[in-house]
Design an enzyme around this catalytic site. Structure first.
Site, PDB file in Angstrom:
ATOM      1  CB  ALA A   1      -8.148  -0.519   5.687  1.00  0.00           C
TER       2      ALA A   1
ATOM      3  CG  ASN B   1      -6.346   4.240  -0.402  1.00  0.00           C
ATOM      4  OD1 ASN B   1      -5.430   5.006  -0.606  1.00  0.00           O
ATOM      5  ND2 ASN B   1      -6.277   2.959  -0.735  1.00  0.00           N
TER       6      ASN B   1
ATOM      7  NE  ARG C   1      -9.320  -1.091   1.765  1.00  0.00           N
ATOM      8  CZ  ARG C   1      -9.018  -0.462   0.642  1.00  0.00           C
ATOM      9  NH1 ARG C   1      -9.948   0.233   0.003  1.00  0.00           N
ATOM     10  NH2 ARG C   1      -7.806  -0.502   0.141  1.00  0.00           N
TER      11      ARG C   1
ATOM     12  CE  LYS D   1      -2.970   4.666   1.657  1.00  0.00           C
ATOM     13  NZ  LYS D   1      -3.073   3.200   1.600  1.00  0.00           N
TER      14      LYS D   1
ATOM     15  CB  VAL E   1       9.540  -0.462   8.870  1.00  0.00           C
ATOM     16  CG1 VAL E   1      10.396  -1.065   9.969  1.00  0.00           C
ATOM     17  CG2 VAL E   1       8.837   0.791   9.395  1.00  0.00           C
TER      18      VAL E   1
ATOM     19  CG  ASN F   1       4.063  -6.707   2.454  1.00  0.00           C
ATOM     20  OD1 ASN F   1       5.152  -7.169   2.766  1.00  0.00           O
ATOM     21  ND2 ASN F   1       3.773  -5.409   2.582  1.00  0.00           N
TER      22      ASN F   1
ATOM     23  CB  CYS G   1       5.934 -25.219 -19.875  1.00  0.00           C
ATOM     24  SG  CYS G   1       5.205 -26.235 -18.585  1.00  0.00           S
TER      25      CYS G   1
END
Length: 964
Positions: free
Chosen positions: A389, A424, A427, A440, A464, A489, A544
């Protein structure tokens, strides 16, 4: 329209997480009239069409000129205005896009506007704005615009503030609170008061509260009132006076245009003087002062256009359109001015010829930044990582700015390993339905060249990361002017940042999450880097809690994802690795009978012995899993911890946040039970390579319906062999049986691991996770989530919307111009915004810190010391060279993880006579290495002092052709 959106939900999935179903349906019934197809108008058109309104009418009376090629990314050299319509329309097949070229002026009958829910004006003179403003306000209900009356929900869902309301449930003891809503008074970050509860029953334990979003009413003054007493949002508190000054100048600019029927001429001092007179008259009414420098700046740029500024304002304005249509989020109150003064003001005193038109597509840009800056952009060499985007928006901005032109030896290198998905398209505006499943990067490159064919774009399909450092080497970075991240990320950002710092290259980083966005500008020797600050680590759910004590829906969704990974990914992968590393089943059997321990053998043999061969076996296996997960687990927990179990202090074991489970009996007629078994069976069929049929219900025969779920296993007879446990004896027995029955074939020694893919609704992955999570939520009386929310959490989807993406790319592209111009530290701006509130904060970048080694020796993250050697250059020579060049002697030298010289290590002093070649053993063709060097402290007993990286060249000649 609404039906189409429901059918094709994947197109709007990321945006739906931001706006919600109600707002999406509201948009699906709304029509927008948008006047002006210039740089700003086309940005707004793009964003609201991507968002998915019902209909948009694009209005403009002008014909295309060469000038427009540099401001409107939907115009090509052969176009007329109507051509924009088709390119906007193809962004979203569910939006009706029409075009109007009718004259819109002070005599136009405005009744045609009644069929629209929102009117957006760009490039419209003030008198017409006032007239349309009156008309919109006079309608019942009013046509929403700026200003208008909007009902919206508070967008802040984390933390509490005094005055907010919360609703309670599952409270034990003080049951009067359950289902009631109360206004809160915040006492601390951890506590709040809700008023008098003295008449209620005594509080026992537990309970859940949730924030109740209450609608708010916003009232707006008419434009005439606001023109004289504007309510302004201030984005940059380092210059709080600028918004009112710009308001004054914009009114003066409209007065200038009314009187002279034109905008001020580029670089004309007489026009600047005239504009100043209009400004001074208006400023007396507004009781403020405006500097001539700012007026002159606006006068010179008035006819020009800075595409990144149009992109940023277009993103913000588009979000206001969506608010007006949906009542979602808080509207802007009432004026917002975003400027690029830091970009254009340093160019103020260049010769007038710098800004003069030359009859090409860059004339509008040239009017703002001058010919010399345009040439710098044309020659720029940019590396952009990510073509999603933000990447699409960045490429559009780079095309309009003329960055990386082939005739000037400029270039843009882009890379992205991903393929285009349907979700995708909502946007990532360079992509169309026919591009789905194409790469892309190459698709984005081709679409960008349509906007500006003069560009040189090299498209790669690589990540990369350390594995591609042979491609994106130091030599590759050495030819760049700038690195741009368009990533989703943190880990990838940190790596690209480290490579940029190592190679002393500027980096532009940006990101969005829903309506929020950020930009960070990283400039060598001026600013800190991305890695200079650390975000708090993502909070992990305790094991747990996931295993036995889920309290909220996020816990059950994560549990379901873990079950998917374990059963359908990890176990098949482990199975394949085991049989790939062992020659045959007979060999494994002999080694086990000899008492040899073989890692993973028990689990692998169990999978082999129970391997299904038909779909009904898969259904039986899935049916067993149902009882294991949702019945036996609950019975086991309740047996270990009965409902009346108490802790040592006398309090109940089962109290909030712990919830006691309730066993679930399988019911074939329950759609949720059926969905789990069918989806699990389908996935078992996939990993065991068994053909799958959709007609599975007929296979639910009596044997599966009344399946034995105790899973009692006959214990094998005592075997006479050297084995140490019953588990080993059982595994050997199972393997013997498999071999004797001839079921150990090459095909049965292979499985097909599955990798979770959230966006493919045909693969059954989300069916399993959604049904497993919902059943576990039912077992623990947790409020279930719908499929969309489950997909967002399970897939760790970052909510996204086109408006934020456009704004963030525009803001970061303005900083690109400053990098190209070599601007000073004080002119760069980082930004954080939340378009929902709305708030925008522009701040100076963080200044780079220097680390002191000695009184007169310091370094920053950007520094790198350099030493040139030769074939016979020894470690002792290296240390002497460092001391001679930089005034301080090394005490320790490290290459990667290899310690070249540490004085306290035995034998290291003998290394001083060895050559650097012998110590480092460089690979063929390697020209240099980066070494970590430490220095002795000034005071004995202190730790050694760190220094900057020292780049050691094996020969002086290697500098010109360096290769990492």
């Amino acid at each position: 329209m609404a039906d189409s959106m429901d059918i094709d939900d994947s197109l709007y999935s990321r945006q739906r997480y931001v706006l919600g179903d109600s707002a999406m349906q509201q948009m699906a019934q709304s029509a927008v009239f948008l006047s002006g197809m210039g740089a700003l108008g086309v940005e707004i058109a793009k964003n609201i069409v991507l968002a998915g309104v019902k209909a948009v009418t694009l209005h403009d009376c002008k014909r295309c000129e060469v000038w427009d090629l540099g401001t409107n990314f939907f115009i090509r050299e052969e176009d007329v205005v109507e051509a924009v319509h088709s390119r906007v329309a193809e962004l979203n097949p569910y939006v009706q896009v029409s075009v109007s070229t009718d004259v819109l002026d002070d005599s136009t009958d405005l009744s045609f506007l009644k069929r629209y829910q929102c009117v957006v004006l760009t490039e419209t003179k003030l008198s017409l704005q006032k007239r349309i403003n009156h008309f919109c306000h006079s309608q019942q209900p009013p046509i929403k615009g700026n200003p208008g009356v909007v009902m919206c929900m508070d967008s802040r869902t984390h933390g509490l503030q005094t005055g907010q309301s919360v609703c309670f449930k599952e409270i034990n003891g003080m049951t009067e609170l359950n289902g009631t809503t109360h206004q809160v008074t915040v006492l601390s970050p951890y506590s709040f008061a809700i008023g008098d509860t003295s008449s209620f029953q005594a509080f026992a334990h537990g309970g859940i509260f949730r924030l109740v979003k209450t609608p708010k009413t916003f009232n707006f003054e008419m434009m005439e009132q606001q023109l004289c007493d504007p309510r302004l949002l201030t984005p940059d508190f380092s210059k709080p006076e600028v918004p009112l000054q710009l308001h004054t100048i914009m009114l003066a600019l409209d007065a200038f245009q009314e009187q002279h029927a034109r905008l001020p001429s580029i670089g004309c001092l007489q026009d600047a003087e005239l504009l100043l007179k209009f400004t001074e008259e208006i400023s007396r009414t507004l009781k403020n002062t405006v500097s001539f420098e700012l007026v002159r700046c606006v006068s010179r740029c008035a006819r020009g256009c800075l595409p990144p500024l149009a992109a940023a304002v277009g993103g913000i304005a588009s979000q206001e359109v969506l608010k007006a249509l949906t009542g979602k989020f808080s509207p802007l109150q009432q004026w917002f001015y975003l400027d690029a003064i830091e970009v254009v003001q340093p160019l103020q005193y260049l010769p007038a010829e710098e800004f003069a038109p030359r009859g090409d597509r860059y004339d509008a840009l040239r009017a703002c930044i001058g010919e010399s800056m345009c040439l710098k952009l044309h020659k720029f060499r940019v590396f952009m990582v990510g073509c999603g985007a933000i990447g699409c928006e960045m490429l559009k901005n780079l095309a309009l700015l003329g960055v990386g032109l082939s005739r000037h030896s400029g270039e843009i290198c882009i890379t992205d390993p991903d393929l285009i998905e349907k979700s995708n398209l909502n946007r990532q505006f360079l992509f169309r339905p026919q591009h789905i499943q194409r790469p892309k990067s190459t698709t984005a490159a081709a679409a960008t060249l349509e906007i500006n064919p003069e560009m040189q774009i090299d498209a790669h399909l690589n990540k990369v990361c350390p594995a591609t450092e042979d491609i994106y080497s130091d030599a590759f970075f050495s030819h760049l002017n700038l690195v741009v991240t368009a990533l989703d990320n943190v880990e990838a950002r940190r790596y690209v940042d480290s490579r940029s710092v190592s190679n002393q290259k500027a980096l532009l980083d940006s990101g969005t999450m829903g309506t929020k966005g950020h930009t960070e500008i990283i400039v060598p020797y001026l600013t800190e880097s991305y890695n200079s600050h650390r975000d708090p680590p993502e909070e992990e759910i305790p094991f747990c809690t996931l295993k036995s004590f889920p309290a909220v829906i996020e816990h059950t969704i994560q549990w379901a994802r873990d079950k998917f990974e374990s059963a359908f990914s990890h176990k098949p992968s482990m199975y394949n690795m085991f049989w790939q590393s062992h020659s045959s089943a007979q060999d494994v059997l002999q080694r086990m009978m000899a008492g040899e321990s073989m890692e993973g053998s028990f689990q692998v043999i169990k999978l082999l012995s129970r391997r299904p061969t038909h779909l009904d076996h898969c259904l039986a296996l899935a049916r067993l899993k149902f009882d294991k997960y949702f019945k036996r687990k609950a019975l086991q927990l309740l047996h270990s911890f009965p409902l009346d179990t108490r802790l040592k202090d006398g309090s109940l074991f089962w109290q909030s946040p712990k919830r006691p489970p309730s066993p679930i009996e399988f019911d074939l007629n329950d759609p949720l039970h059926f969905s789990f078994v069918v989806s699990a069976a389908r996935l078992f069929a996939d990993i065991y390579n068994i053909p799958y049929s959709e007609e599975v219900k007929r296979i639910f025969n009596t044997s599966i319906w009344h399946i034995e779920t105790d899973e009692t296993v006959k214990k094998p007879d005592q075997l006479k062999m050297t084995v140490s446990s019953e588990e080993e004896r059982e595994a050997i027995s199972q393997l013997q049986e498999a071999i004797s029955s001839n079921s150990v074939t090459p095909g049965r020694l292979r499985m097909t691991p599955l990798f979770f893919e959230k966006d493919d609704d045909t693969n059954g992955h989300m069916d399993f996770v959604a049904s497993a999570s919902a059943l576990r939520a039912q077992m623990y009386a947790i409020e279930a989530a719908d499929r969309l929310q489950t997909k967002r959490i399970a897939g760790k989807i970052i909510p996204a919307i086109a408006t934020s993406t456009a704004a963030v790319a525009g803001l970061v592209s303005m900083e690109l111009i400053k990098v190209a111009g070599g601007y000073g530290f004080e002119l760069f701006k980082n930004c954080f915004f939340n378009l929902a509130i709305p708030v925008m904060v522009l701040t100076e970048t963080a200044q780079v810190k220097r680390t002191q080694i000695r009184d007169d020796i310091s370094f920053s993250i950007w520094d790198r010391w350099t030493i040139f050697g030769h074939e016979d250059f020894t470690l002792s020579d290296f240390m002497s060279a460092v001391k001679e060049e930089y005034g301080i002697e090394p005490t320790m030298v490290v290459h990667g993880v290899k310690m070249l010289y540490v004085p306290v290590m035995p034998g290291h002093n003998k290394r001083l006579k060895l050559t650097m070649h012998k110590l480092i053993k460089p690979s063929a063709g390697r020209k240099y290495v980066d070494l970590t060097v430490s220095f002795a402290p000034e005071v004995d007993g202190d730790e050694d002092l760190p220094g900057p990286p020292v780049r050691y060249y094996f020969s002086r000649e290697s500098k010109s052709g360096e290769k990492a």
